[in-house]
Design an enzyme around this catalytic site. Structure first.
Site, PDB file in Angstrom:
ATOM      1  N   ARG A 254       4.215  64.443   3.616  1.00 42.71           N
ATOM      2  CA  ARG A 254       3.824  65.360   4.698  1.00 42.71           C
ATOM      3  C   ARG A 254       4.638  65.064   5.966  1.00 42.71           C
ATOM      4  O   ARG A 254       4.778  63.933   6.382  1.00 42.71           O
ATOM      5  CB  ARG A 254       2.334  65.212   4.990  1.00 42.71           C
ATOM      6  CG  ARG A 254       1.790  66.175   6.043  1.00 42.71           C
ATOM      7  CD  ARG A 254       1.761  65.545   7.420  1.00 42.71           C
ATOM      8  NE  ARG A 254       1.126  66.406   8.419  1.00 42.71           N
ATOM      9  CZ  ARG A 254       1.094  66.111   9.715  1.00 42.71           C
ATOM     10  NH1 ARG A 254       1.659  65.022  10.173  1.00 42.71           N
ATOM     11  NH2 ARG A 254       0.510  66.930  10.568  1.00 42.71           N
TER      12      ARG A 254
ATOM     13  N   THR B 215       0.497  61.166  18.851  1.00 38.59           N
ATOM     14  CA  THR B 215       1.948  61.099  19.062  1.00 38.59           C
ATOM     15  C   THR B 215       2.274  60.778  20.512  1.00 38.59           C
ATOM     16  O   THR B 215       1.544  61.202  21.404  1.00 38.59           O
ATOM     17  CB  THR B 215       2.533  62.485  18.724  1.00 38.59           C
ATOM     18  OG1 THR B 215       2.315  62.739  17.347  1.00 38.59           O
ATOM     19  CG2 THR B 215       3.997  62.606  19.055  1.00 38.59           C
TER      20      THR B 215
ATOM     21  N   SER C 107      -0.566  55.050  15.943  1.00 35.57           N
ATOM     22  CA  SER C 107      -0.062  56.407  15.682  1.00 35.57           C
ATOM     23  C   SER C 107       1.437  56.564  15.913  1.00 35.57           C
ATOM     24  O   SER C 107       1.960  57.665  15.773  1.00 35.57           O
ATOM     25  CB  SER C 107      -0.814  57.397  16.566  1.00 35.57           C
ATOM     26  OG  SER C 107      -0.792  56.962  17.908  1.00 35.57           O
TER      27      SER C 107
ATOM     28  N   THR D  99       6.312  59.622  16.232  1.00 36.44           N
ATOM     29  CA  THR D  99       4.968  59.472  15.669  1.00 36.44           C
ATOM     30  C   THR D  99       5.011  58.931  14.242  1.00 36.44           C
ATOM     31  O   THR D  99       6.016  59.115  13.534  1.00 36.44           O
ATOM     32  CB  THR D  99       4.256  60.845  15.655  1.00 36.44           C
ATOM     33  OG1 THR D  99       2.894  60.681  15.304  1.00 36.44           O
ATOM     34  CG2 THR D  99       4.898  61.813  14.689  1.00 36.44           C
TER      35      THR D  99
ATOM     36  N   THR E  52       0.897  67.376  20.721  1.00 31.31           N
ATOM     37  CA  THR E  52       0.254  66.321  19.944  1.00 31.31           C
ATOM     38  C   THR E  52      -0.980  66.902  19.270  1.00 31.31           C
ATOM     39  O   THR E  52      -1.472  67.954  19.676  1.00 31.31           O
ATOM     40  CB  THR E  52      -0.118  65.129  20.846  1.00 31.31           C
ATOM     41  OG1 THR E  52      -0.700  64.093  20.030  1.00 31.31           O
ATOM     42  CG2 THR E  52      -1.093  65.495  21.946  1.00 31.31           C
ATOM     43  N   GLY E  53      -1.456  66.191  18.256  1.00 31.98           N
ATOM     44  CA  GLY E  53      -2.621  66.691  17.533  1.00 31.98           C
ATOM     45  C   GLY E  53      -2.228  67.191  16.157  1.00 31.98           C
ATOM     46  O   GLY E  53      -1.193  66.791  15.623  1.00 31.98           O
TER      47      GLY E  53
HETATM   48  N1  ASP Z   1       1.369  65.968  15.872  1.00 37.95           N
HETATM   49  C1  ASP Z   1       1.360  64.821  15.005  1.00 37.95           C
HETATM   50  C2  ASP Z   1       1.472  65.259  13.592  1.00 37.95           C
HETATM   51  O1  ASP Z   1       0.906  66.282  13.247  1.00 37.95           O
HETATM   52  C3  ASP Z   1       0.177  63.975  15.123  1.00 37.95           C
HETATM   53  C4  ASP Z   1      -0.216  63.594  16.505  1.00 37.95           C
HETATM   54  O2  ASP Z   1       0.159  64.129  17.493  1.00 37.95           O
HETATM   55  O3  ASP Z   1      -0.933  62.681  16.641  1.00 37.95           O
HETATM   56  O4  ASP Z   1       2.064  64.568  12.807  1.00 37.95           O
END
Ligand code: ASP
Length: 332
Positions: free
Chosen positions: A221, A193, A86, A211, A244-245
């Site tokens: 994106r 991330t 990631s 990330t 994150t997420g």
């Molecule tokens: N926040 C990151 C994104 O949307 C992804 C992640 O945290 O894993 O690109």
């Protein structure tokens, strides 16, 4: 996994030779009277890979680097790890097979830099740092960011490993070559991330976030991580936060800025991250399908972490201990 000792030696050598250009010392701020230096310095970062990132960051501080050097070089560890799916090399590509990177950094002087949709550069965080230190801008994207990196001595590298190429092809077959990302069914599978926040013993704060974004995302994106105020925010008077997420949820609520503003208005870091998650719950109708996690720190060295779904963890290096902690979640 890269050999950590070798990597740290390389970090020290790179710093000494100034091969990563324009590293500046952070400016010390005037300490508020209630600064509790017993809790400092500290590093807090997202997910399992935070442990090694924290460790490298602390080493940079011990070696006399600034808090900005520390957060930048801390996240070099997951960026350079080909087994990390990631972040950086070995991160999952987009639906067209390109690894595209997002990163941001912010220092105690309020300056910020970021890159998004950057390809073929092992350490996007250092390009973000250079944007911060040597340009009047905050964000460079795509080909422009790559051109800027190459002009400043960064080398082009292939970030798609045999393992991620295989995973990408499998994903395309499994999803019937559907051009839409497959986040509906397995929203928590393809992200993680590294966001790293640090406070030095003078109370100065910095943060870094890097990330490869959501795995198998649509081409072009960009997530929350390179957006100052969404994926990362630092205010040296107050504290810092990172996320994150599923970045879209964080962008819609300007999550990290919200957390810092809530702390400014008197919330503890824990109260602030919980309220930011609640904001997502109240404002984003389809939030339940996704994961979001926030971590936060204030100038006194108090920390907080909270997430939407169970499963988020973070690493905290404080008082000579570097430990992984499971975050509490809104849904149980
Ligand atoms: N926040 C990151 C994104 O949307 C992804 C992640 O945290 O894993 O690109």
């Amino acid at each position: 996994m890269i050999d950590r000792r070798k990597f740290i030696e390389r970090v020290a050598a790179v710093s000494a030779l100034s091969l990563v250009p324009n590293i500046i010392k952070s400016q010390s701020s005037i300490l508020p009277l209630d600064l509790n230096t017993d809790n400092l310095p500290l590093f807090i970062s997202t997910w399992n890979h935070g442990i090694e990132a924290n460790e490298a960051a602390m080493q940079v501080l011990v070696n006399g680097g600034s808090i900005v050097d520390a957060v930048e070089q801390g996240v070099w560890i997951p960026e350079a790890d080909p087994n990390n799916r990631s972040v950086g090399i070995g991160g999952y590509p987009d639906r067209e097979g390109h690894v595209t990177l997002d990163a941001s950094i912010m220092g105690p002087d309020g300056n910020a830099g970021s890159v998004c949709f950057l390809e073929n550069i092992m350490h996007p965080i250092s390009v973000a740092r250079l944007v911060m230190d040597s340009t009047p801008h905050v964000m460079l994207s795509g080909d422009g960011a790559l051109q800027f990196a190459l002009e400043n001595g960064f080398k082009k590298e292939n970030l798609l490993t045999p393992a991620t190429e295989k995973a990408w092809k499998k994903e395309l077959i499994e999803t019937g070559y559907d051009p839409k990302p497959n986040w509906e069914n397995e929203p928590n599978k393809y992200h993680d991330t590294i966001g790293l926040l640090g406070v030095d013993s003078a109370g100065d704060i910095a943060g870094a976030c890097t990330t490869s974004g959501m795995g198998f995302k649509m081409r072009g994106r960009v997530g929350d991580s390179p957006i100052i105020g969404a994926g990362l925010f630092v205010d040296n008077e107050i504290g810092a936060a990172t996320a994150t997420g599923m970045g879209e949820l964080v962008m819609k609520t300007v999550g990290s800025f919200l957390v810092v503003e809530l702390m400014r208005n008197g919330r503890t870091p824990q109260q602030a991250v919980e309220e930011a998650v609640l904001r997502i719950v109240n404002k984003v109708p389809d939030h339940k399908k996704y994961q979001i996690g926030f971590i936060a720190v204030n100038k006194q060295g108090d920390t907080g972490a909270y997430c939407l779904q169970p499963g988020f963890n973070y690493a905290l290096y404080q008082n000579n201990q570097n430990i992984l902690i499971d975050s509490n979640s809104y849904y149980k």
